[in-house]
Enzyme design. Sequence first.
Site, short mmCIF file in Angstrom:
data_model
loop_
_atom_site.label_atom_id
_atom_site.label_comp_id
_atom_site.label_asym_id
_atom_site.label_seq_id
_atom_site.Cartn_x
_atom_site.Cartn_y
_atom_site.Cartn_z
CE LYS A 127 -0.26 3.34 4.69
NZ LYS A 127 -0.20 3.44 6.13
CG HIS A 165 -5.85 1.95 5.19
ND1 HIS A 165 -5.45 2.92 6.07
CD2 HIS A 165 -4.82 1.07 5.09
CE1 HIS A 165 -4.22 2.65 6.49
NE2 HIS A 165 -3.81 1.53 5.90
CD GLU A 223 -3.71 -2.49 7.39
OE1 GLU A 223 -2.59 -2.69 6.91
OE2 GLU A 223 -4.35 -1.45 7.17
CB SER A 280 4.91 -1.95 12.11
OG SER A 280 4.56 -0.59 12.33
CD GLU A 289 -3.03 5.64 6.74
OE1 GLU A 289 -2.97 5.72 5.50
OE2 GLU A 289 -2.14 5.10 7.43
CG ASN A 300 -1.70 1.23 1.43
OD1 ASN A 300 -1.77 2.07 0.53
ND2 ASN A 300 -2.33 1.36 2.59
N GLY A 349 2.27 2.19 10.84
CA GLY A 349 3.25 3.26 10.68
C GLY A 349 3.93 3.65 11.98
P1 PGA Z 1 2.70 0.20 7.72
O1 PGA Z 1 1.24 0.46 7.06
O2 PGA Z 1 3.21 -1.08 7.14
O3 PGA Z 1 3.51 1.39 7.32
O4 PGA Z 1 2.48 0.10 9.18
C1 PGA Z 1 0.35 -0.60 6.88
C2 PGA Z 1 -0.92 -0.08 6.24
O5 PGA Z 1 -1.31 1.07 6.54
O6 PGA Z 1 -1.56 -0.77 5.43
#
Ligand code: PGA
Length: 245
Positions: free
Chosen positions: A10, A91, A163, A208, A93, A8, A169
Amino acid sequence: MKKLMVGNWKMNKTVKDCAEFFEIFNKGFTEKCEAWIASQAIHFPLVEELKTTSTKAGLQNCSEHVEGAYTGEISPRALRDMNGHFVILGHSERRQYFGETSRSLNAKIRTALKEGLAVIYCVGETLPEREAGHTLSLIEDQLHQGLNDQSLATAENLIIAYEPVWAIGTGKTASPAQAQEVHAHIRQMLKNKYPSFGDKTRILYGGSVKPDNVTELLAQKDIDGGLVGGASLKAKDFLALCGDK
Ligand code: PGA
């Protein structure tokens, strides 16, 4: 079945970054797992052109509508028409910054499946929700609401991503045991909901995921792959997650 690793990206990367990524990734990727990339919408045609047929491309969001007067939205029909394979929906976000809810996502999932896209539906709890002991019930609600009445779902076109919001992140990963506990719960729900294919539905872990923790996570019984943000941006890291050098 092969594990599925989804990058992803982003809201990251330039044209040059995309080209550099695929120059390295295409050479190193040996299809030990499946690799999918979700870029920004504007880079989709570029990713389609740069990737090889062994990698699938998709997006991080789409509209619940297929066409019409919806300024600024991404049409799932247009995505499929451009050879898009999948879309990530729900997601954290999107839920946090753009007001998406499991109920509103239900319509997006329905339209995307109808248009022939695979859907990666994301669920997960925040830290206060985990600390209050609400993780499993919250995930049940997210699954019930998002998946209610999705008659077009199959083992191929529906993928769940667990998640934990506190792990995205942040560098904090759920321990393999913590992740497995939730994945097993999701698996049971899917089996109840879809007796004919719930045991085959792929459940990805995200939050992560890095080259140094991926092996342990993927060794868990109900973890079928990863949804990866930060570590998918560099081709070398993403190759390592896919089991390549
Ligand atoms: P990350 O993000 O691997 O940077 O923690 C995962 C995601 O948001 O799908």
